[in-house]
Design a protein around this motif. Sequence first.
Motif, PDB file in Angstrom:
ATOM      1  N   ASN A  68       0.881  -1.069   0.163  1.00  0.00           N
ATOM      2  CA  ASN A  68      -0.013  -0.223   0.078  1.00  0.00           C
ATOM      3  C   ASN A  68       0.815   1.290   0.008  1.00  0.00           C
ATOM      4  O   ASN A  68       1.734   1.322   0.620  1.00  0.00           O
ATOM      5  CB  ASN A  68      -0.767  -0.077   1.161  1.00  0.00           C
ATOM      6  CG  ASN A  68      -1.872   0.975   1.266  1.00  0.00           C
ATOM      7  OD1 ASN A  68      -1.547   2.217   1.447  1.00  0.00           O
ATOM      8  ND2 ASN A  68      -3.236   0.719   1.054  1.00  0.00           N
ATOM      9  N   PHE A  69       0.664   2.256  -0.947  1.00  0.00           N
ATOM     10  CA  PHE A  69       1.040   3.636  -0.972  1.00  0.00           C
ATOM     11  C   PHE A  69       2.577   3.548  -1.796  1.00  0.00           C
ATOM     12  O   PHE A  69       3.231   4.434  -1.794  1.00  0.00           O
ATOM     13  CB  PHE A  69       1.392   4.304   0.268  1.00  0.00           C
ATOM     14  CG  PHE A  69       1.849   5.639   0.360  1.00  0.00           C
ATOM     15  CD1 PHE A  69       0.947   6.584  -0.306  1.00  0.00           C
ATOM     16  CD2 PHE A  69       2.976   6.232   0.979  1.00  0.00           C
ATOM     17  CE1 PHE A  69       1.400   8.007  -0.500  1.00  0.00           C
ATOM     18  CE2 PHE A  69       3.441   7.412   0.835  1.00  0.00           C
ATOM     19  CZ  PHE A  69       2.554   8.472   0.273  1.00  0.00           C
ATOM     20  N   VAL A  70       2.999   2.315  -2.292  1.00  0.00           N
ATOM     21  CA  VAL A  70       4.263   2.294  -3.175  1.00  0.00           C
ATOM     22  C   VAL A  70       3.836   3.019  -4.521  1.00  0.00           C
ATOM     23  O   VAL A  70       4.592   3.814  -4.890  1.00  0.00           O
ATOM     24  CB  VAL A  70       4.426   0.819  -3.685  1.00  0.00           C
ATOM     25  CG1 VAL A  70       5.206   0.716  -4.754  1.00  0.00           C
ATOM     26  CG2 VAL A  70       5.289   0.253  -2.326  1.00  0.00           C
ATOM     27  N   LYS A  71       2.680   2.627  -5.362  1.00  0.00           N
ATOM     28  CA  LYS A  71       2.253   3.402  -6.416  1.00  0.00           C
ATOM     29  C   LYS A  71       2.413   4.863  -6.183  1.00  0.00           C
ATOM     30  O   LYS A  71       2.857   5.629  -6.919  1.00  0.00           O
ATOM     31  CB  LYS A  71       1.136   2.828  -7.205  1.00  0.00           C
ATOM     32  CG  LYS A  71       1.147   1.573  -7.844  1.00  0.00           C
ATOM     33  CD  LYS A  71       0.104   1.382  -8.559  1.00  0.00           C
ATOM     34  CE  LYS A  71      -0.264  -0.195  -8.851  1.00  0.00           C
ATOM     35  NZ  LYS A  71      -1.565  -0.673  -8.975  1.00  0.00           N
ATOM     36  N   ASN A 122       8.082  -6.382   7.034  1.00  0.00           N
ATOM     37  CA  ASN A 122       6.980  -6.069   8.021  1.00  0.00           C
ATOM     38  C   ASN A 122       5.780  -6.016   7.046  1.00  0.00           C
ATOM     39  O   ASN A 122       5.652  -5.894   5.729  1.00  0.00           O
ATOM     40  CB  ASN A 122       7.298  -4.549   8.181  1.00  0.00           C
ATOM     41  CG  ASN A 122       8.575  -4.350   9.118  1.00  0.00           C
ATOM     42  OD1 ASN A 122       9.442  -5.037   9.158  1.00  0.00           O
ATOM     43  ND2 ASN A 122       8.550  -3.413  10.031  1.00  0.00           N
ATOM     44  N   PRO A 123       4.678  -6.299   7.933  1.00  0.00           N
ATOM     45  CA  PRO A 123       3.342  -6.573   7.304  1.00  0.00           C
ATOM     46  C   PRO A 123       3.020  -5.212   6.454  1.00  0.00           C
ATOM     47  O   PRO A 123       3.544  -4.189   6.925  1.00  0.00           O
ATOM     48  CB  PRO A 123       2.335  -6.785   8.220  1.00  0.00           C
ATOM     49  CG  PRO A 123       3.011  -7.276   9.356  1.00  0.00           C
ATOM     50  CD  PRO A 123       4.650  -6.779   9.154  1.00  0.00           C
ATOM     51  N   GLY A 124       2.310  -5.289   5.416  1.00  0.00           N
ATOM     52  CA  GLY A 124       1.899  -3.915   4.539  1.00  0.00           C
ATOM     53  C   GLY A 124       0.403  -3.740   4.766  1.00  0.00           C
ATOM     54  O   GLY A 124      -0.424  -4.637   5.358  1.00  0.00           O
ATOM     55  N   ALA A 128      -0.760  -1.238   8.318  1.00  0.00           N
ATOM     56  CA  ALA A 128       0.568  -1.937   8.836  1.00  0.00           C
ATOM     57  C   ALA A 128       1.639  -0.787   8.338  1.00  0.00           C
ATOM     58  O   ALA A 128       1.337   0.308   8.518  1.00  0.00           O
ATOM     59  CB  ALA A 128       0.525  -3.133   7.984  1.00  0.00           C
ATOM     60  N   ASP A 129       2.696  -1.487   7.891  1.00  0.00           N
ATOM     61  CA  ASP A 129       4.092  -0.631   7.746  1.00  0.00           C
ATOM     62  C   ASP A 129       4.434  -0.127   6.199  1.00  0.00           C
ATOM     63  O   ASP A 129       4.009  -0.811   5.234  1.00  0.00           O
ATOM     64  CB  ASP A 129       5.158  -1.292   8.263  1.00  0.00           C
ATOM     65  CG  ASP A 129       5.115  -1.403  10.001  1.00  0.00           C
ATOM     66  OD1 ASP A 129       4.073  -0.471  10.231  1.00  0.00           O
ATOM     67  OD2 ASP A 129       6.229  -2.067  10.362  1.00  0.00           O
ATOM     68  N   TYR A 130       5.008   0.736   6.397  1.00  0.00           N
ATOM     69  CA  TYR A 130       5.647   1.321   4.960  1.00  0.00           C
ATOM     70  C   TYR A 130       7.278   1.562   5.279  1.00  0.00           C
ATOM     71  O   TYR A 130       7.575   1.837   6.509  1.00  0.00           O
ATOM     72  CB  TYR A 130       4.925   2.661   4.545  1.00  0.00           C
ATOM     73  CG  TYR A 130       5.151   2.982   3.175  1.00  0.00           C
ATOM     74  CD1 TYR A 130       4.633   2.378   2.241  1.00  0.00           C
ATOM     75  CD2 TYR A 130       5.990   4.352   3.059  1.00  0.00           C
ATOM     76  CE1 TYR A 130       4.857   2.785   0.762  1.00  0.00           C
ATOM     77  CE2 TYR A 130       6.393   4.726   1.666  1.00  0.00           C
ATOM     78  CZ  TYR A 130       5.564   3.875   0.661  1.00  0.00           C
ATOM     79  OH  TYR A 130       5.882   4.457  -0.657  1.00  0.00           O
ATOM     80  N   GLY A 131       8.146   1.837   4.091  1.00  0.00           N
ATOM     81  CA  GLY A 131       9.320   2.104   4.285  1.00  0.00           C
ATOM     82  C   GLY A 131      10.039   2.721   3.031  1.00  0.00           C
ATOM     83  O   GLY A 131       9.363   2.566   2.070  1.00  0.00           O
ATOM     84  N   VAL A 132      11.003   3.097   3.178  1.00  0.00           N
ATOM     85  CA  VAL A 132      11.877   3.916   2.088  1.00  0.00           C
ATOM     86  C   VAL A 132      13.367   3.628   2.513  1.00  0.00           C
ATOM     87  O   VAL A 132      13.969   3.874   3.515  1.00  0.00           O
ATOM     88  CB  VAL A 132      11.577   5.386   2.159  1.00  0.00           C
ATOM     89  CG1 VAL A 132      12.422   5.882   0.864  1.00  0.00           C
ATOM     90  CG2 VAL A 132      10.279   6.122   2.013  1.00  0.00           C
ATOM     91  N   LYS A 133      14.089   3.141   1.488  1.00  0.00           N
ATOM     92  CA  LYS A 133      15.351   2.926   1.615  1.00  0.00           C
ATOM     93  C   LYS A 133      16.080   3.182   0.580  1.00  0.00           C
ATOM     94  O   LYS A 133      15.630   3.253  -0.873  1.00  0.00           O
ATOM     95  CB  LYS A 133      15.239   1.388   1.584  1.00  0.00           C
ATOM     96  CG  LYS A 133      16.579   0.635   1.886  1.00  0.00           C
ATOM     97  CD  LYS A 133      16.501  -0.985   2.123  1.00  0.00           C
ATOM     98  CE  LYS A 133      16.780  -1.724   1.091  1.00  0.00           C
ATOM     99  NZ  LYS A 133      18.014  -2.513   1.230  1.00  0.00           N
ATOM    100  N   HIS A 265      -0.813 -11.553   4.907  1.00  0.00           N
ATOM    101  CA  HIS A 265       0.566 -12.226   5.331  1.00  0.00           C
ATOM    102  C   HIS A 265       1.365 -11.469   5.950  1.00  0.00           C
ATOM    103  O   HIS A 265       1.411 -10.108   5.854  1.00  0.00           O
ATOM    104  CB  HIS A 265       1.295 -13.005   4.098  1.00  0.00           C
ATOM    105  CG  HIS A 265       0.644 -13.868   3.666  1.00  0.00           C
ATOM    106  ND1 HIS A 265      -0.190 -13.866   2.291  1.00  0.00           N
ATOM    107  CD2 HIS A 265       0.141 -15.347   3.871  1.00  0.00           C
ATOM    108  CE1 HIS A 265      -0.707 -15.090   1.841  1.00  0.00           C
ATOM    109  NE2 HIS A 265      -0.389 -15.907   3.032  1.00  0.00           N
ATOM    110  N   HIS A 266       2.056 -11.966   6.980  1.00  0.00           N
ATOM    111  CA  HIS A 266       3.218 -11.167   7.559  1.00  0.00           C
ATOM    112  C   HIS A 266       4.302 -11.655   6.739  1.00  0.00           C
ATOM    113  O   HIS A 266       4.684 -12.804   6.983  1.00  0.00           O
ATOM    114  CB  HIS A 266       3.364 -11.721   9.160  1.00  0.00           C
ATOM    115  CG  HIS A 266       4.552 -10.976   9.724  1.00  0.00           C
ATOM    116  ND1 HIS A 266       4.434 -10.603  10.989  1.00  0.00           N
ATOM    117  CD2 HIS A 266       5.656 -10.460   9.260  1.00  0.00           C
ATOM    118  CE1 HIS A 266       5.649  -9.873  11.378  1.00  0.00           C
ATOM    119  NE2 HIS A 266       6.417  -9.803  10.196  1.00  0.00           N
ATOM    120  N   PRO A 267       4.866 -11.101   5.679  1.00  0.00           N
ATOM    121  CA  PRO A 267       5.695 -11.599   4.874  1.00  0.00           C
ATOM    122  C   PRO A 267       7.068 -11.699   5.204  1.00  0.00           C
ATOM    123  O   PRO A 267       7.963 -11.116   4.542  1.00  0.00           O
ATOM    124  CB  PRO A 267       5.738 -10.526   3.458  1.00  0.00           C
ATOM    125  CG  PRO A 267       5.449  -9.111   4.244  1.00  0.00           C
ATOM    126  CD  PRO A 267       4.774  -9.544   5.470  1.00  0.00           C
TER     127      PRO A 267
END
Length: 567
Positions: A68-71, A122-124, A128-133, A265-267
């Motif tokens: 979620n929120f990647v696009k 982390n779950p999405g 749930a979670d989001y991240g930037v690397k 899923h908790h991937p």
Amino acid sequence: MSGTHKVEIRETKPFTDQKPGTSGLRKPTKTFKENNYFENFIQSYFDDVQEQKPLQQCTLVVGGDGRNFVKEGVKIIIQMAAANNVHKLIVASNGIMSTPAVSNVIRKYSTDGGIVLTASHNPGGINADYGVKFNISNGGPAPEAITNSIWDKTRQITHFKICSTIDIDISQLHKQQFQIEGSSQPFEVEIIDSVDDYVELMKSIFDFDILKSLLNYEKEHFKIMINALSGVMGPYVTRIFHQELQGKDSVIVKNCQPLEDFGGHHPDPNLTYAHELVEDMEHGDYEFGAAFDGDGDRNMILGKKGFFVTPCDSLAVLAANLNVIPYFRTHGINGYARSMPTSGAVDRVAKKQGKELYETPTGWKFFGNLMDSKKISICGEESFGTGSDHIREKDGMWAVLSWLSVLATVNKSVEHLLNQHWQTYGRNFFTRYDYEEIDGSGPFAMLKRLEGFCMSNELLNKTFPSGTKQYTIQLMDDFNYTDPIDQSYTEKQGIRIIFTDGSRIVFRLSGTGSRGATVRLYVDSYENDPSTYDKDAQEMLQPLVSLALNIAQLKEFTGRDKPTVIT
Ligand code: G6P
Ligand code: ZN
């Protein structure tokens, strides 16, 4: 190219909590979506890159794990890159590009780095979670000097730049240029299919004919089960196993459609969160099973009936058998590396082969310099990461294809291969206990007390009985690391307690969580008595686990009397 896009300069307020952890910045998805939290972080990154090289000369890669929120994030990055005068972005179609694939694209096209929108395992989803690397030009995660410099900027930011009129269809493979106000050169965006480049890379490493015959053996198929946990790996799995290796009949796949919430899923590919794979394997129909995490850099390997290969053993077995892989026959094999909490199984392979072994802090970023300077060829971590110098990220698919290459060549089952390995090298029993999302200051106080013991040396040479055994502490410290290439120094990487028999206990706080604190306890103990090799790791390590919990007073500090996850 149509019309000129206006650069808007928007006011913003800094946040104090945008310090990247072990692997990028991870927070609840909602946090990223509100109050320019995402925009601030991206602007700080652009400002940081600009200090090294003018952005108008930079080409950057943008990918993500489909959560979620990647696009939306990809679109914002495109608009902000335009406004910040970036020369070109190479963008994964629909934002779907595994972390190893991003690393490959950065290297293959000699770009200046990239942004990966992922919170990895982390779950999405919106709750749930989001991240930037951020990754650098060698394809690897940015080292701490860079992430700290970005963090500094996030605490001072007052404005961010954006061209909000730029709209591009990221589902279609194409190239598009945009004229940006005040810029002499057009801004270019290229939407690519990230699977193509990755498949080409895998074909340059492995012998696909050998793998094809393993999966299409005339009489009896070598059946395998792959579970992508609804993360980014689905398209890579079906393309490689069903198309390239023509294994439709022998490779059963599950959860290969990337979903924004990973289908709940908790991937994280471990025995707890990938229990569906474990159950599927237990029936005994498959010779080999594997699962990946949300962004495709982690892997879990299982043998028939769910025989579990610890990531530590996986690394050691691959190190011992690398010569079956064409890439290593061509490039040669340099040394090996593992993170400090990872068991010493690979150390024994290195010793036997007369190769160097490096022990680094937790986090793939610490392997980059060692690979760039050809000190190591493969490396791994207990956290289900294995990889080689073909890229600068760990690589789940690479690990699976490596395992299948070994199995195809030695013609043995996973369990048999492991048993043979232990007969040769002895067995490092290993387990990790995770106590996740603990509220309050207990975990920090617990670590502080252990740090105190390290400083005072008061537990040194003390003997502790546990069960029928006695353990004497030979060394107790807070692990630190000086990078042998650039001499950068990293401290406070985990409390190590090493006993006179070589067993080790490690305590550290996770750097990838987004809520509360997660305590990890790692236990590693070596046995060279063959009668122990088929014993259960939990049973073998029970005395050491109890001792660890006692020394740390874990229950008193955290209120937890059992872990959330055991691996
Ligand atoms: C990420 C990194 C790994 C690291 C792991 C540790 O997956 O890419 O290199 O081993 O995080 O996570 P932790 O939660 O233990 O800090
Ligand atoms: Zn990951």
